[in-house]
Design a protein around this motif. Structure first.
Motif, mmCIF file in Angstrom:
data_model
loop_
_atom_site.group_PDB
_atom_site.id
_atom_site.type_symbol
_atom_site.label_atom_id
_atom_site.label_comp_id
_atom_site.label_asym_id
_atom_site.label_seq_id
_atom_site.Cartn_x
_atom_site.Cartn_y
_atom_site.Cartn_z
ATOM 1 N N UNK A 152 -7.035 -57.931 10.207
ATOM 2 C CA UNK A 152 -8.440 -58.296 10.053
ATOM 3 C C UNK A 152 -9.180 -59.450 10.717
ATOM 4 N N UNK A 153 -8.191 -60.650 11.052
ATOM 5 C CA UNK A 153 -8.606 -61.608 11.795
ATOM 6 C C UNK A 153 -8.819 -61.351 13.327
ATOM 7 N N UNK A 154 -7.659 -60.415 13.751
ATOM 8 C CA UNK A 154 -8.029 -60.039 15.240
ATOM 9 C C UNK A 154 -9.280 -59.383 15.291
ATOM 10 N N UNK A 155 -9.342 -58.393 14.420
ATOM 11 C CA UNK A 155 -10.500 -57.645 14.669
ATOM 12 C C UNK A 155 -12.023 -58.540 14.670
ATOM 13 N N UNK A 156 -11.893 -59.586 13.612
ATOM 14 C CA UNK A 156 -13.027 -60.371 13.547
ATOM 15 C C UNK A 156 -13.220 -61.204 14.846
ATOM 16 N N UNK A 157 -11.950 -61.894 15.296
ATOM 17 C CA UNK A 157 -12.123 -62.586 16.751
ATOM 18 C C UNK A 157 -12.607 -61.616 17.930
ATOM 19 N N UNK A 158 -12.299 -60.640 17.792
ATOM 20 C CA UNK A 158 -12.685 -59.509 18.997
ATOM 21 C C UNK A 158 -14.057 -59.228 18.832
ATOM 22 N N UNK A 159 -14.608 -59.056 17.382
ATOM 23 C CA UNK A 159 -16.006 -58.792 17.398
ATOM 24 C C UNK A 159 -16.754 -59.932 17.524
ATOM 25 N N UNK A 160 -16.396 -61.012 17.298
ATOM 26 C CA UNK A 160 -17.094 -62.516 17.758
ATOM 27 C C UNK A 160 -17.285 -62.576 18.973
ATOM 28 N N UNK A 161 -15.951 -62.228 19.765
ATOM 29 C CA UNK A 161 -15.932 -62.487 21.290
ATOM 30 C C UNK A 161 -17.079 -61.588 22.107
ATOM 31 N N UNK A 162 -17.126 -60.253 21.333
ATOM 32 C CA UNK A 162 -18.244 -59.445 22.042
ATOM 33 C C UNK A 162 -19.765 -59.607 21.596
ATOM 34 N N UNK A 163 -19.876 -60.544 20.890
ATOM 35 C CA UNK A 163 -21.223 -60.796 20.094
ATOM 36 C C UNK A 163 -22.168 -61.264 21.267
ATOM 37 N N UNK A 164 -23.220 -60.489 21.743
ATOM 38 C CA UNK A 164 -24.144 -60.817 22.588
ATOM 39 C C UNK A 164 -25.082 -61.875 22.319
#
Length: 168
Positions: A152-164
């Motif tokens: 879950x944390x890896x997904x959150x980190x990935x999502x936030x890294x891709x946040x435009x």
């Protein structure tokens, strides 16, 4: 004096726990992650201090243990901090004998960061401390729970890294 500090730290920790269990059990994930992170850092900082290592140097050492000889800029990006923070930390780490800062004759633009033998030797002392903190934090969680939280944390980190919408 240290006894008072430890008592105060314990009171704060209990207040944070009470906050999560009673006041805002469904508060935003960001707050929960932030408080967990603070707990990890507080526990690690106390252990690092016993070896005269500052928490601010920990991230840089971890990165350099994995890939020595980075430029100051690369280290800044990997650590996720601002250039002045890296510069100040590296100067202090150089004075402590953890790193050497080198400008290559054919590349005067970049400052390369290399671990000294002292900096390399810290790995065998400090990594077990971080592992101890992780073990304390994970006590009482099943391996399945740990795997779920990690995913879950890896997904959150990935999502936030891709946040435009994020500003760098």
């Amino acid at each position: 004096m240290a006894g008072n500090s430890n008592k105060r730290d314990q009171e704060i920790a209990e207040r944070v726990l009470r906050h999560w269990h009673e006041a805002v059990p469904n508060d935003r994930m960001a707050h929960l992650v932030k408080d967990a992170s603070r707990g990890f850092l507080r526990a690690l900082q106390g252990r690092l201090a016993q070896h005269d290592v500052q928490l601010g140097h920990w991230s840089f050492l971890r990165i350099l243990w994995e890939r020595d000889g980075l430029t100051q800029r690369e280290l800044t990006i990997e650590a996720g901090v601002m250039e002045p923070t890296t510069f100040t930390a590296l100067r202090a780490m150089e004075k402590l004998g953890y790193v050497s800062l080198v400008q290559l004759p054919d590349n005067r633009k970049n400052l390369f960061v290399y671990l000294t033998p002292r900096g390399k030797n810290l790995k065998s002392v400090l990594i077990p401390l971080a592992e101890e903190v992780n073990a304390i934090a994970l006590d009482g969680l099943s391996s399945a729970d740990v795997a779920t939280v990690r995913r879950a944390l890896i997904v959150m980190i990935s999502n936030l890294a891709q946040d435009a919408g994020a500003v760098l």
